[in-house]
Design a protein around this motif. Structure first.
Motif, short mmCIF file in Angstrom:
data_model
loop_
_atom_site.label_atom_id
_atom_site.label_comp_id
_atom_site.label_asym_id
_atom_site.label_seq_id
_atom_site.Cartn_x
_atom_site.Cartn_y
_atom_site.Cartn_z
N TRP A 258 36.09 36.96 33.44
CA TRP A 258 34.77 36.59 33.94
C TRP A 258 33.79 36.29 32.80
O TRP A 258 32.68 35.82 33.02
CB TRP A 258 34.26 37.68 34.88
N SER A 259 34.19 36.58 31.56
CA SER A 259 33.38 36.21 30.40
C SER A 259 33.77 34.87 29.84
O SER A 259 33.20 34.42 28.84
CB SER A 259 33.53 37.26 29.29
N SER A 260 34.74 34.22 30.41
CA SER A 260 35.14 32.90 29.92
C SER A 260 34.07 31.88 30.29
O SER A 260 33.30 32.08 31.22
CB SER A 260 36.48 32.50 30.54
N PRO A 261 34.02 30.77 29.53
CA PRO A 261 33.01 29.74 29.81
C PRO A 261 33.15 29.18 31.22
O PRO A 261 34.28 28.95 31.70
CB PRO A 261 33.34 28.65 28.78
N ALA A 262 32.02 28.95 31.87
CA ALA A 262 32.04 28.38 33.21
C ALA A 262 32.80 27.05 33.23
O ALA A 262 33.52 26.75 34.19
CB ALA A 262 30.62 28.19 33.72
N ALA A 263 32.63 26.27 32.16
CA ALA A 263 33.29 24.96 32.12
C ALA A 263 34.82 25.11 32.19
O ALA A 263 35.52 24.23 32.68
CB ALA A 263 32.90 24.21 30.85
N LEU B 31 36.32 27.95 33.64
CA LEU B 31 36.63 28.58 34.94
C LEU B 31 36.63 27.55 36.06
O LEU B 31 37.44 27.62 36.99
CB LEU B 31 35.62 29.69 35.23
N GLU B 32 35.73 26.59 35.93
CA GLU B 32 35.69 25.51 36.89
C GLU B 32 37.05 24.80 36.97
O GLU B 32 37.48 24.38 38.06
CB GLU B 32 34.62 24.54 36.37
N TRP C 42 33.14 30.37 43.75
CA TRP C 42 33.00 31.19 42.55
C TRP C 42 33.11 32.68 42.86
O TRP C 42 33.55 33.46 42.02
CB TRP C 42 31.68 30.86 41.85
N ARG D 25 35.65 35.16 41.05
CA ARG D 25 35.27 36.43 40.43
C ARG D 25 36.21 37.56 40.88
O ARG D 25 36.62 38.40 40.09
CB ARG D 25 33.81 36.79 40.75
N GLN E 82 37.43 39.51 37.65
CA GLN E 82 36.59 40.59 37.16
C GLN E 82 37.14 42.00 37.42
O GLN E 82 36.96 42.87 36.57
CB GLN E 82 35.19 40.45 37.78
N LYS F 138 57.27 35.20 30.44
CA LYS F 138 57.91 36.19 29.57
C LYS F 138 56.94 36.70 28.50
O LYS F 138 56.96 37.87 28.15
CB LYS F 138 59.18 35.59 28.97
N GLN F 139 56.08 35.82 28.02
CA GLN F 139 55.10 36.28 27.05
C GLN F 139 54.11 37.26 27.67
O GLN F 139 53.76 38.27 27.08
CB GLN F 139 54.34 35.06 26.49
N ALA G 287 55.69 40.61 28.12
CA ALA G 287 55.72 41.33 26.85
C ALA G 287 54.35 41.88 26.49
O ALA G 287 54.21 43.03 26.07
CB ALA G 287 56.25 40.41 25.74
#
Ligand SMILES: [Mg+2]
Ligand SMILES: [Mg+2]
Lengths: 427, 427, 427, 427
Positions: D173-178, D180-181, D195, D199, D203, D279-280, D283
């Motif tokens: 939820w701290s990622s840029p809105a651009a 997340l859109e 939105w 969230r 979140q 797989k990443q 891990a």
């Protein structure tokens, strides 16, 4: 999260040592906020102090309003200055003893100030103290005897939120959603309906948003302003916020319109950032886009409808509506509060900052709110860089209100000034 | 850079507007620091206030010592409290008038406090106020009448450098060279000869360095501590800093040795961060490397040689050298200052923090400095997490000094306690 | 760190599961690089593939030169294309079969290309492949049969180090010490004696340094250039690097002097970034400092002394020294390699980039190196933005060398052109 | 933005020089994409090359579908290998000439590969090439003769999007809105309504989202996966996504449910990141939360309804519904595509990755989509760390599908296997 004291310390120094470490510090019951406050003031404010501060703030946050008020009563009474000591120091002053002033200063500072400083060391301490102040302000409405606590807290916060510590940041569509969500919530002038509406205010190339932050509250804006870059001074918020609309290239804009400015922190009320923000943003925009010549607001007139109603001037007919510009000008310029300053809070803010009342716009805000509070009227205040300070001084010293020729013309047309306005001025 | 007032404003609001804007604010001669201070207090501290603050600080920075002292005299006298107002407010207190306390607090705060707050808004304001205080402290050595200024400045800085605002950062070989250069310059215990020596303290996997920073001074460390991860408690700084040496994997280390701690800002003297830093680093290291069991210093005994000389105990023969552990223990434990605290400043610091004097090491520092000030003696203080607070309290309350069994044994062997030590204790 | 395969996987997926997971993948002996290469090509390149790739690279890094050469022999022979398949695909092409071209392309790509792609997935894989290529280039000097491996590796690296992926970064005194240390080490033109000398090249306001980086090797510069901002074209490196010296405000500089450009990665030799870097830096500087009008180098003439010696033109007397400008001009302009390009590598580089040979400077480099290789001569190449591309084209197509009037004049004075130069040109 | 060639160059090197610089490079009509492609291949790919590449991509982006197809025809024909040269090189191979293989490799690489590499140098070049490929794939549907272009482009993109270059990032939820859109837009499995719904997925403390990025496309996720931390294996997407719901502390969770995985870039189709990502993330989660024991999906069965309809097994009665688990198991395990792999794409993906079909859930997805495509059925695939690789191998080699005891039991109950499934398998 484990919010007991031991739990908090465990997070700080590891599981096995926490109880021992804490045992040495305090025997205070960990549910007893007051006891912990006493303990906090008696330690040296280090690792265990951080845990204690954290616990105290958690306890306050969990209190209901009654419990909070009781707690504030203790802050008021027990963590107050020692009046006897103050009296004695006062006497020493009178007898001219050396060091007397320093002694008096020390005696006159209530212990709760140091308590607040130590609470600040808790995780997110500053933000939580700000929230605590907002609770205090709420309690204060019912109980004026709590005012001395607020004096101390405000003194501290004003010092901590010094201009030198504020950080101006751009807010745009690349900002974190968690922050943008707050912009939606805090917007106080023209509500932002949803994320699409927010995007319309942030993403277009002719829109800007700026906010002040404090380094200790990096996720919490203190105040923000929304700006539209335009050609000419915008006169209608509906046009400005319509969608879709033709945008303007920033390089070709000659005007920056400040169409919304919102304070975010109730707990910082009375510590004003607005004038600072506007002037800083003006300076930054000017440096970035030298073509900008005009810096103006598009502002509501929130008190208009009520003032007219109070004066029985509410326009009832279509004809009467044509008198609105004159009535608005008269209201903004002549209606004064008890200190001789404009009754309208927005007018008071911008005119106090050194702006000039530039223009009166009819049919500028068709929203229900806009109709209800001001019959759709909006106004432009102009920030003229080379006259801001002189106007600010004249306003501060004599209550002089700067108005344009155009507003002056409206005033001439305005109905005779109502008694109520006079009353307000002399209250 | 153009550091005239107009030049500064130009940078803030653009070339053509600066003179007009400024004209409105102040007619103060821009070379007149005192006049500008008056102007600064009379404005509202916004854009032009920032330029004025910047200019004042620049003027002070260019003053020679005599000019600075003269300026401080004005701060002392003109920007002092209004004694008459304080007296009046004192009387109101005595008569029990409401609001009297708030009035007194306001009257008792000298205007220079507000002046300092406004100076803080200048670019790099906080760092420059800290530097201004270091000049003040220098002037204070010759002129004690300047003390009230320092009282105000220290009060403010202590509030601003609150624990809640400090940021702990790792310093390592990836840190900016501009910062590392300051680490070399500020290292106060074991000088860092060159960049290769610095790399030896930062890059190996068993070395750590931590510093406190303030957000308003991001390039300036306030205090830093250098740490070695070891197996067992290190007893010789020469071994610790030798190169090449066998390093230890952090996971296999059981001990963290704090072998150097340096304050960086003379202008923050009297505002102590050391205890906070050590305890925070202990907590962080413990969380990061749970295998660490022991947290100890490897510390100098800076006052030893002088104290022995003062007592005619300087060891002259090889045989006498064998008495050094006992003499060192006696010096650290018995030699007291006027407040009943250890005479040795390093002992006073660590014992005051709640550490225990753990071990006395001979032949531990062969550097010329180490030989000259303490005949190569060094000691270990131990920070035992579960006893730190109790020891700190006992020390603070009764001057109790915590010592290990081993040190106690040395004390038994020590020569009879010299008169000088007694004298010191009762001074 | 545990660099066995199991140890590596443990780091990726946790202790208990690593052996089982790996067991499923490969029974290859974990000390057998070739066996692991086979296993890597047979898996799908995911988590276990990362561990295998990591292990293979570790094994190669631990090989001595003989072991490495043996390993490269296997890469050459076993991981080579299937010649029979290529032949068959070739025939299909000749018979015009559909899909034949795609089949041929596939058949003509040796499996070691895919192997390299999978090795790239290891931690720091790209940097380690670059290092592996530098070992390969070393082996290649003794064994030309390894050339096909290099063809594949270079093909891949050229694709991966595409201009679109390179990142230009400023390097300054705020850069990490760990990076600056590499600048000292990689500087190939004018050695940087110590950190103070480095600071002199990075910190003054009239000095710049730029480097290209690849996102997969963020700590490793690929190439960097050092720039001095000056008034007029600098003609002596000694003056440029003297200390102390009067610096120039960037705004008042009219010239940018590129006085040193160094490639950092032997493993990227043959993949050139120099022309790109210079032109990008020219564009960036121009955008940042519009007052800059001239972009020039101050360059060594590394092959001069040897060329003169080979032609028996070494100046033995003071008088002869006066012929140096002419000799230098003649050497740079007339001495050609087998492809008709300038024999001097620096001339070849800058003239090939589209620069013009602008000026010949005597007594410009008094360092022992400068004396030994070119009798202190240095030259300026000029990058004239509006003629770069045309000159580059003329050079590429016809070997045309652009020279200034001044250089032309020196050429007239130059001794008759020696046979050796002719020979070189026609070789 | 001025997207003419001169305009682009102006942005790179300044207004006055752009026309001259460009003039030297190319006389190509700046509206002629093909002519510019020829020019681009003839320059050396530096500053003007960047402008040309930018212009070509802009022109392609503005083409309608017909124009794009015409352009692709030219890429196919004119920028194709020289077949004569390939034939000659093929013959040289057959005659065993030295260097013949290298020559053949060079001849077999179509010039459009180098063209693509140079286009990549444009601003945002990589992202725009990916978009160009998505247009190519669209054109390819109607015109299979364009396939060779895609062979080249895919070859290049596969090399550039090597695992070693991918960067795994948390999305929260701290990622840029651009950004997340884009998550909202790209979500391909369970649509994100708004939105608030987003969230809910980002979140809460028991939700995670991870994506792969490429450094040259920092704003564009390549693929992302949404994860729920649970106690036990979740069996209903409705329960998982309900709001409000009781969350789980991450430390107490024993299971990670991958409930949605979406590819974001059509232009990267055929270059698969899904197995790598899962797989990443397994891990990483395991390292971060050691309590996690089970890693499972909650997956749709997208082809179920259609398959049952094709086999006249659509359940019409309430009774018939009870056969759904058996029918689902039979469909997933027995319905095969032409390569002997599961007909259901989701089954093919997870079983191909080495997962086991663990559980069949009825009434697990009540959304209209879920009802329509699979009668609300969902399934869990389990990623058992210690068996992933073995299962993957068995699947790849023999088409073995791993199933749990529980699924095996359902299979027993399943109706006789329909002919259609057999047909599919042998197609
Ligand atoms: Mg105060
Ligand atoms: Mg290739």
């Amino acid at each position: 999260m484990d919010t007991t004291l031991t739990g908090l310390l465990r997070g700080l120094i590891g599981a096995s040592l926490a109880p021992k470490w804490l045992g040495a510090v305090t025997r205070a019951n960990e549910g007893d906020a007051v006891g912990l406050c006493r303990a906090l003031l008696s330690t040296r404010g280090e690792v265990s102090g951080i845990a204690i501060a954290d616990r105290i703030l958690s306890l306050i946050e969990q209190m209901d309003d009654d419990a909070a008020t009781s707690f504030f009563h203790v802050l008021r009474d027990e963590f107050e200055v020692d009046r006897a000591a103050v009296l004695e120091a006062s006497k020493a002053i009178q007898s001219g003893a050396p060091e007397a002033l320093t002694d008096l200063q020390r005696a006159a500072e209530p212990p709760r100030q140091e308590l607040f400083r130590r609470l600040n060391a808790a995780p997110r301490g500053t933000a939580r103290l700000v929230d605590m102040r907002s609770r205090l302000l709420k309690a204060l409405r019912h109980d004026r005897t709590l005012a001395p606590i607020d004096t101390d807290l405000r003194h501290l916060l004003r010092s901590w939120f010094n201009r030198g510590f504020l950080v101006l940041r751009h807010i745009d569509w690349s900002s974190p959603a968690a922050l943008l969500e707050k912009i939606i919530a805090y917007e106080a002038v023209h509500a932002i309906g949803d994320w699409d509406a927010l995007r319309e205010r942030l993403q277009p190339r002719d829109r800007r948003c700026f906010a002040f932050f404090h380094p200790a509250m990096p996720d919490e804006p203190l105040i923000f302003v929304e700006v539209a870059l335009t050609r000419g001074v915008a006169t209608s918020i509906d046009a400005l916020l319509s969608s879709p609309r033709a945008d303007v290239s920033p390089e070709s804009a000659d005007t920056a319109i400040f169409y919304s400015i919102s304070n975010c922190q109730k707990g910082l009320s009375g510590i004003s950032f607005g004038a600072l923000l506007i002037k800083q943003v003006v300076a930054d925009l000017k440096a970035d886009l030298p073509n900008l010549k005009t810096f103006a607001t598009l502002s509501p007139v929130p008190g208009l409808a009520k003032a007219l109603k109070d004066n029985n001037q509410t326009p009832e007919t279509q004809e009467a509506l044509q008198q609105l510009p004159g009535l608005t000008a008269a209201y903004l310029v002549r209606a004064k509060d008890a200190f001789g300053k404009p009754l309208d809070p927005v007018a008071r803010f911008h005119l106090g900052n050194g702006a000039v009342l530039h223009r009166i716009n009819t049919d500028a805000d068709r929203s229900p709110t806009g109709q209800a509070r001001s019959f759709g009227m909006m106004v432009n205040y102009l920030y003229e860089l080379d006259r801001i300070e002189a106007r600010h001084e004249a306003f501060a010293a004599n209550g002089d209100v700067a108005i344009s020729q155009e507003v002056r013309a409206h005033l001439k047309d305005a109905p005779t000034q109502p008694d109520k306005y006079k009353a307000a001025r002399t209250a």
